[in-house]
Design an enzyme around this catalytic site. Structure first.
Site, mmCIF file in Angstrom:
data_model
loop_
_atom_site.group_PDB
_atom_site.id
_atom_site.type_symbol
_atom_site.label_atom_id
_atom_site.label_comp_id
_atom_site.label_asym_id
_atom_site.label_seq_id
_atom_site.Cartn_x
_atom_site.Cartn_y
_atom_site.Cartn_z
ATOM 1 N N GLU A 231 0.927 -1.152 0.132
ATOM 2 C CA GLU A 231 -0.060 -0.053 0.094
ATOM 3 C C GLU A 231 0.671 1.340 0.144
ATOM 4 O O GLU A 231 2.124 1.018 0.311
ATOM 5 C CB GLU A 231 -0.849 0.065 1.188
ATOM 6 C CG GLU A 231 -1.845 -1.256 1.220
ATOM 7 C CD GLU A 231 -3.012 -1.110 2.287
ATOM 8 O OE1 GLU A 231 -3.897 -2.078 2.498
ATOM 9 O OE2 GLU A 231 -2.840 -0.264 3.291
ATOM 10 N N PRO A 232 0.128 2.458 -0.301
ATOM 11 C CA PRO A 232 1.245 3.870 -0.425
ATOM 12 C C PRO A 232 1.930 3.919 0.943
ATOM 13 O O PRO A 232 2.920 4.494 0.854
ATOM 14 C CB PRO A 232 -0.050 4.761 -0.531
ATOM 15 C CG PRO A 232 -1.131 4.026 -1.153
ATOM 16 C CD PRO A 232 -0.942 2.617 -0.745
ATOM 17 N N SER B 227 7.003 -2.516 3.705
ATOM 18 C CA SER B 227 7.635 -3.537 4.514
ATOM 19 C C SER B 227 7.008 -3.838 5.688
ATOM 20 O O SER B 227 7.337 -4.924 6.238
ATOM 21 C CB SER B 227 9.161 -2.929 4.908
ATOM 22 O OG SER B 227 9.697 -2.779 3.742
ATOM 23 N N CYS C 84 3.208 -16.675 -0.538
ATOM 24 C CA CYS C 84 3.246 -16.378 -1.768
ATOM 25 C C CYS C 84 4.506 -15.377 -1.864
ATOM 26 O O CYS C 84 5.252 -15.688 -3.095
ATOM 27 C CB CYS C 84 2.114 -15.667 -2.512
ATOM 28 S SG CYS C 84 0.555 -16.351 -2.163
ATOM 29 N N ALA D 261 7.980 -15.977 -4.770
ATOM 30 C CA ALA D 261 8.682 -14.989 -5.423
ATOM 31 C C ALA D 261 10.057 -14.755 -5.115
ATOM 32 O O ALA D 261 10.817 -14.401 -5.940
ATOM 33 C CB ALA D 261 7.503 -13.790 -5.326
ATOM 34 N N GLN E 54 45.444 -5.248 -16.064
ATOM 35 C CA GLN E 54 45.180 -5.838 -14.821
ATOM 36 C C GLN E 54 44.006 -5.386 -14.055
ATOM 37 O O GLN E 54 43.375 -6.264 -13.472
ATOM 38 C CB GLN E 54 46.579 -5.483 -13.920
ATOM 39 C CG GLN E 54 47.664 -6.317 -14.341
ATOM 40 C CD GLN E 54 49.073 -5.831 -13.338
ATOM 41 O OE1 GLN E 54 48.685 -5.439 -12.572
ATOM 42 N NE2 GLN E 54 50.036 -6.533 -13.770
ATOM 43 N N LEU F 215 32.505 -0.883 -20.001
ATOM 44 C CA LEU F 215 32.053 -0.849 -21.158
ATOM 45 C C LEU F 215 32.492 1.052 -21.418
ATOM 46 O O LEU F 215 32.019 1.388 -22.436
ATOM 47 C CB LEU F 215 30.586 -0.913 -21.365
ATOM 48 C CG LEU F 215 30.156 -2.314 -21.300
ATOM 49 C CD1 LEU F 215 28.738 -2.587 -20.964
ATOM 50 C CD2 LEU F 215 30.777 -3.246 -22.414
ATOM 51 N N GLU G 105 9.724 -7.727 -2.456
ATOM 52 C CA GLU G 105 9.653 -8.838 -2.070
ATOM 53 C C GLU G 105 10.662 -8.803 -0.879
ATOM 54 O O GLU G 105 11.299 -9.805 -0.528
ATOM 55 C CB GLU G 105 10.137 -9.954 -2.881
ATOM 56 C CG GLU G 105 9.400 -9.869 -4.407
ATOM 57 C CD GLU G 105 7.943 -9.986 -4.404
ATOM 58 O OE1 GLU G 105 7.409 -9.599 -3.134
ATOM 59 O OE2 GLU G 105 7.201 -9.945 -5.433
#
Length: 380
Positions: free
Chosen positions: A129-130, A134, A234, A238, A275, A334, A359
């Site tokens: 919920e908003p 947690s 549940c 997950a 290296q 990169l 989660e």
């Protein structure tokens, strides 16, 4: 490096190859565009259903009935494509379908699970919920008796798939404690609004849900779910998939960095010959090997019905934390080119900001483990 494939059966390796081929064909060629456009390809739901990815750890009612390790391998390969596409499989199967399969009536199971396994019916899971992420025990959404039925009021936030779903599992406070309800998303008073302007999980759908006097029949309630044990069961499904999925994102980023380092010339030799670059690559490889070994071990425990919630927290906390660092390190190899969608690592790192949060945050899983090893809860 550690011959981890030797820990997998021929059937598991063949299944992994099948999922990897799907990702190489359907996700990797398209994901940069989907991510840039903040687009979730709804048509992929039925394709994943046909491939056997939805509710694959569940048995009966048209579900694939595969092992926990096979599900984990699927999560790993899908997240090597993109976290958002793996999240679809998680919300559909690990959350919504698990809630119905574990806690629903026979009529509810027969009504929804076959269509969800095929991808014809999309579901969502309304817990957060908003003001209650947690701490779900503090949820404000309520379900009150309305004659023979129920009246649902409240709000949910960060609900995956809600705007494209056909049915929602909504958790609400009642006089009997926390209960789960099956809510058709076309019910009057149910409004799902996609959350926009995201910097993470852009090829996925997360929504706000408003529930205003949503009337439900008596048989909308999940009869087997009472208290927070229902949604937490549940969530653990997950979380288990995330343990594997995070290593898929990490592996894909490592492979991208390794390939780039072999080809990119600086000061007349490849980056891979320096290296500092080799140290980065070695550090990435070590954590991927350890995280994958952890995932396989937990998968074997799950298949033996011996996996404990605290062990899931070990995997979720460790693998998400290491994966996001691997993806960030891969981006540094990169250079400036790594900030474009021509390369995967920064996209993976951005997605993992969400995966690391949902989660159960790092902090929540740390406190779960702290409670486990000391016997002293420190949540408050």
């Amino acid at each position: 490096m550690l011959d981890l494939d030797g820990l997998l059966s021929a059937e598991e390796l063949a299944w992994r190859a099948t999922v990897r081929a799907f990702v190489d064909r359907r996700i990797k060629p398209n994901i940069a565009r989907w991510y840039e456009d903040a687009h979730f390809p709804v048509e992929i739901a039925r394709e994943m259903g046909e491939a056997g990815f939805l509710g694959m750890h569940l048995h009966g009612y048209g579900c694939p009935g595969r092992s926990a390790v096979e599900y984990g391998l699927t999560a790993m390969e899908l997240e090597a494509g993109d976290s958002g596409l793996r999240t679809f499989v998680s919300v559909q199967g690990s959350l919504t379908m698990t809630a119905i399969h574990r806690w629903g009536s026979e009529e509810q199971k027969n009504t929804y699970l076959p269509g969800m396994a095929s991808g014809e019916i999309i579901g969502c899971f309304g817990l957060t919920e908003p003001t209650a992420g947690s701490d779900p025990a503090s949820m404000q959404t309520t379900a009150t008796r309305d004659g023979d039925g129920w009246l649902l009021n409240g709000a949910k936030r960060w609900i995956g798939l809600a705007s494209i779903a056909h049915v929602a599992v909504i958790w609400a406070a009642t006089d009997e404690g926390i209960r789960g309800f099956l809510v058709p998303t076309d019910a009057p008073g149910f409004v799902a609004t996609p959350i926009e302007r995201k910097l993470s999980m852009r090829a996925s759908v997360q929504c706000d849900i408003a529930l205003t006097d949503v009337r439900l029949p008596a048989d909308a309630i999940l009869p087997g779910a009472a208290g927070l044990r229902g949604p937490f069961t549940c969530l653990n499904e997950a979380r288990y998939g995330i343990i594997w999925g995070a290593m898929g994102a990490a592996r894909d980023s490592y492979e991208a960095a390794l390939a780039y380092a072999q080809e990119r010339l600086q000061f007349d030799k490849p980056l891979a010959a320096y290296q500092l670059t080799q140290q980065k690559l070695v550090d990435m490889l070590l954590e991927i090997q350890k995280g994958t070994l952890l995932a396989i071990h937990l998968g074997r425990l799950k298949d033996a019905e011996a996996l404990q919630p605290a062990q899931i927290s070990v995997g979720k906390l460790n693998n998400c934390r290491e994966a996001i660092e691997i993806c960030r390190q891969a981006r540094t190899v990169l250079g400036g080119n790594g900030i474009t969608l021509d390369h995967a690592p920064l996209r993976h790192a951005n997605n993992l900001e969400s995966v690391r949060t949902y989660e159960g945050t790092d902090e929540v899983h740390t406190l779960i483990l702290g409670n486990h090893i000391t016997g002293r809860p420190a949540f408050r």
